[in-house]
Structures are given as structure tokens and as C-alpha cells.
Design an enzyme around this catalytic site. Structure first.
Site, short mmCIF file in Angstrom:
data_model
loop_
_atom_site.label_atom_id
_atom_site.label_comp_id
_atom_site.label_asym_id
_atom_site.label_seq_id
_atom_site.Cartn_x
_atom_site.Cartn_y
_atom_site.Cartn_z
CG HIS A 155 25.59 12.26 4.17
ND1 HIS A 155 24.53 12.77 4.88
CD2 HIS A 155 26.50 11.84 5.10
CE1 HIS A 155 24.79 12.70 6.18
NE2 HIS A 155 25.98 12.12 6.34
CB SER A 276 14.71 4.55 -25.72
OG SER A 276 14.15 5.64 -26.43
CE LYS A 282 18.22 6.00 -21.84
NZ LYS A 282 17.18 7.00 -21.54
CD GLU A 289 13.56 3.53 -14.40
OE1 GLU A 289 12.84 4.52 -14.62
OE2 GLU A 289 14.27 3.01 -15.27
CE1 TYR A 316 -18.07 -8.38 7.23
CE2 TYR A 316 -20.28 -7.47 7.05
CZ TYR A 316 -19.09 -7.83 6.47
OH TYR A 316 -18.89 -7.64 5.12
CD GLN A 321 -18.46 -6.46 -0.05
OE1 GLN A 321 -19.25 -7.25 0.44
NE2 GLN A 321 -18.76 -5.66 -1.05
N1 ARG Z 1 -19.28 -9.96 1.11
C1 ARG Z 1 -18.98 -9.72 2.47
C2 ARG Z 1 -17.52 -9.36 2.70
O1 ARG Z 1 -16.73 -9.53 1.85
C3 ARG Z 1 -19.27 -10.94 3.30
C4 ARG Z 1 -20.64 -11.00 3.82
C5 ARG Z 1 -20.81 -10.18 4.98
N2 ARG Z 1 -22.03 -10.26 5.65
C6 ARG Z 1 -23.05 -9.41 5.53
N3 ARG Z 1 -23.99 -9.54 6.35
N4 ARG Z 1 -23.06 -8.48 4.65
O2 ARG Z 1 -17.17 -8.84 3.74
#
Ligand code: ARG
Length: 465
Positions: A155, A276, A282, A289, A316, A321
Site C-alpha cells: 500500500h 526545466s 530541476k 515518465e 479477407y 488493413q
Molecule cells: N492493402 C491490403 C491490406 O493491407 C492488402 C490487399 C488486400 N486485398 C484486397 N482485395 N483489398 O490489408
């Protein structure tokens, strides 16, 4: 330049083109991108998908581009969305048709996952190296002060005396766990997505293991959908990084406290302090920090990535991205923080006299006096109350337990004898804590042996990566 011209009648508006680009971030992954392309080209050549001559031209062209990026003479076309397009379109400008064949049986989705995994591995290795560096600094500081004693706190109140080396090694253990967490993140990144071919695999006879091994991956990702959409390894990296940043911020906080006039336990070297602009006296622990402050952005990167991933359908999505900026930022922030902290620790002066003097206040011997009574037959709870009463007497008199006379002790309990003085001596209190992991010098030496063996183990792991 857009790589999908066939399907489109008009280009993307300039503002949206700029909005959709990741080149400012992923250009930092050019080495990984080029390595990935070379491995893919060589594999599709061996598989008879492109000719050896095309492959040679591709690899030579990529080497040339890499050299130019390295030297700073390569001009990126800001109309290229990302590093994959920037390199491929420039390659095609230089070598023509062979360049156009490179993308056979692969997608940018595979490329970005591959590049990011390769980069994650490299960055984990950098962070792990920096972790080991700070551990070495802490262990050396512990070795240099084998007898220094300071108040241990709970503490933030004086609790019991501990060895400085014991205190410093506590951080060495935290960082040991960080090393292994980062190593786990490295292992999570260590599998190749190449061959996913956007999402479903491909009809080309790819040898996924060949390109994986050429890139130093230990495995191929077994599911093509997972291969292009998994970013768990980045979450692992961000979590490991966040815990490590948290440890650094705790150490930084102690350095800020210890270097204050109130504590005075440590004096930072000028190289790790600032002054400072107005107050000439200082000497500020700015860098400690700042390390404490940078923890916030590392946590931010973890949370950002968790939120980005939430609810993403397979496979995807462009949301992904957003994954690389935080990875680069966490790795850079953490590596530099660890390096600065190592420098700060190894150049700091630990003021042993001030620490020992601080042990004279705050009744650090109280537990040992209670133990003294308990060892002579008084139930510990009762002994606790007797000593609590003695502390109150001290509070009223404005003195410490060591200032009480034998009569004072005897009045509190007739179990006290002349040998009570021994229970009040700070080095003896420390020396008595012989339990494994305790603060007695022999126990700490045992612990230091273990810590040193973990350093050797870490160095071997790093060498094998
Ligand atoms: N620039 C994209 C990324 O960083 C990669 C390409 C991804 N493919 C697509 N069909 N947009 O994720």
C-alpha cells in the site's frame, strides 16, 4: 496503379484512393514483400507454372527494387494502394511480361498475411532481444548492490525491509515472462498463408511447403480461409506487448518515486534526465515518465485490434488493413522503451545510505517483534496486538521501535528479554527471511542463480530464431 483495370470503366476518386491506401504504413514491409514474392516465384517455377527464365528475371528485378528502396532512391507512386501493388507494378514496368506472371496462383490477401507474419516474427525477435537487454541491466544492478537494504512496501506504506537486489530481480522475473509471451506470439505467426490464393486455394499445382520453408516458416496454415483472415498472432503480439509495457510502467513509476526528494533512493544519470526551462534546480525523470505514458498507446493498439477483428465474416475484409500500424507502433514503442529503460537502470546511482536510513522509520521491525513473542509461546494473534500497542506508544512518543527501552518491552510482555535488540536490527531482519524466494542474502543469491540461468536460456532461444 490499379491492378484490376479490366473490370472497371473509371478509376477511384482521388480522395477515396488516398483513403483506401495502406502504402504509407506497409511500405515498411518491403523486405518481407520482396522475400515473399521471390519464394513464390521460385516455387511456381519449380512446379512448372512459369519458366525458369521468367523466375530469374523476377528475382533479379525484385533484388534491384529492394536495393533501391534500401538506398532511398526508389520513388513510390502514391497511386499504388499498397506495397504489394507498388512493387509488382514497378517490376512489371521494368521486366514486362515476366512481372505480370508473378501473381499467378496468389492474391494480395495471401501476400499481406505473409508479409505481416514475417514482420511480426522479426518484431517479436527485436522486442525479445530488448527484453533480455533490460533483464541484463537489472541483474547487473542487483549484483552490484548485494547488501543494500530498503523498506519493502505494501500500500506504499513501510512494511518490512528487503534487499535492493531482491526488489530489482522481481522485475527481472516479470520480464522473463514477457520474453516467453513474446516467444508465443512469434510461434503463432510462424506459419505460411501462401497458397491460400485469396480464400479457397487454387487449381495451380502449388507446393505450399516449398515457399513456406524458403521464408523460414515452420508450417503452412491448414485452412485457406483461416490463412487469409487470421490475425490472432497480432493479438498475441499486442497482448504480450501490453503486459510488458505494464511492467515497464510499474518500474518507471518506482523510478519516478525513488528519484523524488521525498525518497531519494536513486539518482538518475544526466543522460537520462532533463531540466526545466524555468526552474534551474530541476532534474526531472522525464524518460521514466514517458515510458509510463507510452503504455497507454500500446494498450490502445491492443484494444484497436480486438475491436477491428470483432464480427468480421470470413475471409479477407478490408478492415484487416487496419492491422499493421498498431503492430509497428507497439513494437517500435516497446523496443525503444526497453532500450531506454536498460540505459537508465545501468547508469543510475542507488543511494544505499538513504535507503537504509529510510528503514529507521515506519516500524519495519514490527512483524519480527511479533514473531519473537510467538516463537516464545505467545499465540501470534496476541503477539500482533502486543506489538500494535508498542507501535502506538512509539506514535505517541514520536520515536521508532528501536528507541524503546527494555523496560518498555518488558512492560508490554514479560516474554521479552535482552535479546530483543536482535529482532530490531534491520540487517538481521533481512537475513532471517530464508524461505525460498525470500529476501535473505543467501535466498536472493539462490534466486539470482536461477535468474542468470534464464538469461542463458533466453540467449539460446534468440540465437535459434
Ligand atoms: N492493402 C491490403 C491490406 O493491407 C492488402 C490487399 C488486400 N486485398 C484486397 N482485395 N483489398 O490489408
Amino acid at each position: 496503379m490499379a491492378l484490376w483495370g479490366g473490370r472497371f470503366e473509371a478509376g477511384v476518386a482521388e480522395r477515396t484512393q488516398e483513403f483506401g491506401a495502406s502504402l504509407p504504413v506497409d511500405r515498411h514491409l518491403y523486405r518481407e514483400d520482396i522475400a515473399g514474392s521471390k519464394a513464390h516465384a521460385r516455387m511456381i517455377a519449380v512446379q512448372g507454372i512459369i519458366s525458369q527464365d521468367d523466375c530469374d528475371q523476377i528475382c533479379a528485378g525484385l533484388d534491384e527494387i529492394e536495393r533501391e528502396i534500401e538506398e532511398g532512391s526508389f520513388t513510390f507512386d502514391i497511386r499504388d494502394e499498397d506495397i504489394h501493388m507498388a512493387i509488382e507494378s514497378e517490376l512489371t514496368r521494368r521486366i514486362g511480361d515476366a512481372g505480370k506472371r508473378l501473381h499467378t496462383g496468389r492474391s494480395r490477401n495471401d501476400q499481406v498475411a505473409t508479409d505481416t507474419r514475417l514482420a511480426a516474427k522479426r518484431l517479436c525477435r527485436d522486442m525479445m532481444t530488448a527484453v533480455t537487454g533490460l533483464r541484463e541491466a537489472l541483474i547487473s544492478a542487483a549484483d552490484a548492490h548485494p547488501a543494500a537494504i530498503l523498506p519493502g512496501y505494501t500500500h506504499l506504506q513501510h512494511a518490512q525491509p528487503v534487499l535492493l537486489s531482491h526488489h530489482l530481480l522481481a522485475y527481472a522475473w516479470m520480464l522473463h515472462r514477457d520474453f516467453h509471451r513474446l516467444h508465443e506470439a512469434y510461434a503463432a505467426a510462424d506459419a505460411s498463408p501462401l497458397g491460400a490464393a485469396a480464400l479457397a486455394g487454387t487449381s495451380y499445382p502449388l507446393d505450399r511447403w516449398m515457399s513456406a520453408h524458403a521464408l523460414g516458416f515452420s508450417a503452412v496454415i491448414p485452412n485457406s480461409l483461416d490463412a487469409v483472415s487470421d490475425r490472432d498472432f497480432l493479438l498475441d503480439l499486442q497482448y504480450a506487448g501490453s503486459v510488458c509495457a505494464m511492467h515497464l510502467s510499474r518500474l518507471a513509476e518506482e523510478i519516478v518515486l525513488w528519484s523524488s526528494s521525498e525518497f531519494g533512493f536513486v539518482t538518475l544519470s544526466d543522460a537520462f534526465s532533463t531540466g526545466s526551462s524555468i526552474m534551474p534546480q530541476k532534474k526531472n525523470p522525464d524518460f521514466a515518465e514517458l515510458i509510463r505514458g507510452k503504455t497507454g498507446r500500446v494498450y490502445g493498439n491492443l484494444v484497436q485490434m480486438l475491436v477491428t477483428m470483432k464480427g468480421l465474416p470470413l475471409a479477407y475484409n478490408k478492415d484487416l488493413q487496419e492491422d499493421k500500424e498498431g503492430m509497428l507502433d507497439t513494437a517500435d514503442t516497446l523496443t525503444r522503451s526497453l532500450e531506454v529503460m536498460a540505459g537508465m537502470v545501468s547508469t543510475a546511482t542507488f543511494n544505499e545510505d538513504v535507503m537504509l536510513k529510510a528503514c529507521g522509520t515506519g516500524y519495519l521491525a514490527a512483524t519480527d517483534i511479533a514473531d519473537y513473542l510467538a516463537k516464545r509461546g505467545m499465540p501470534f494473534r496476541e503477539a500482533h496486538a502486543v506489538v500494535g500497542h508498542l507501535v502506538l506508544t512509539c506514535e505517541h512518543r514520536g520515536c521508532d521501535l528501536a528507541d524503546l527501552t527494555l523496560e518498555d518491552f518488558k512492560e508490554a510482555s514479560d516474554l521479552f528479554g535482552a535479546d530483543i535488540v536482535g529482532a530490531l536490527d534491520i540487517p538481521s531482519i533481512v537475513a532471517a527471511r530464508m524461505t525460498e524466494g525470500g529476501t535473505a542474502p543467501e535466498a536472493v543469491e539462490q534466486q539470482a542463480k536461477l535468474v542468470r540461468s534464464t538469461l542463458i536460456e533466453e540467449e539460446a532461444i534468440l540465437k535459434g530464431m
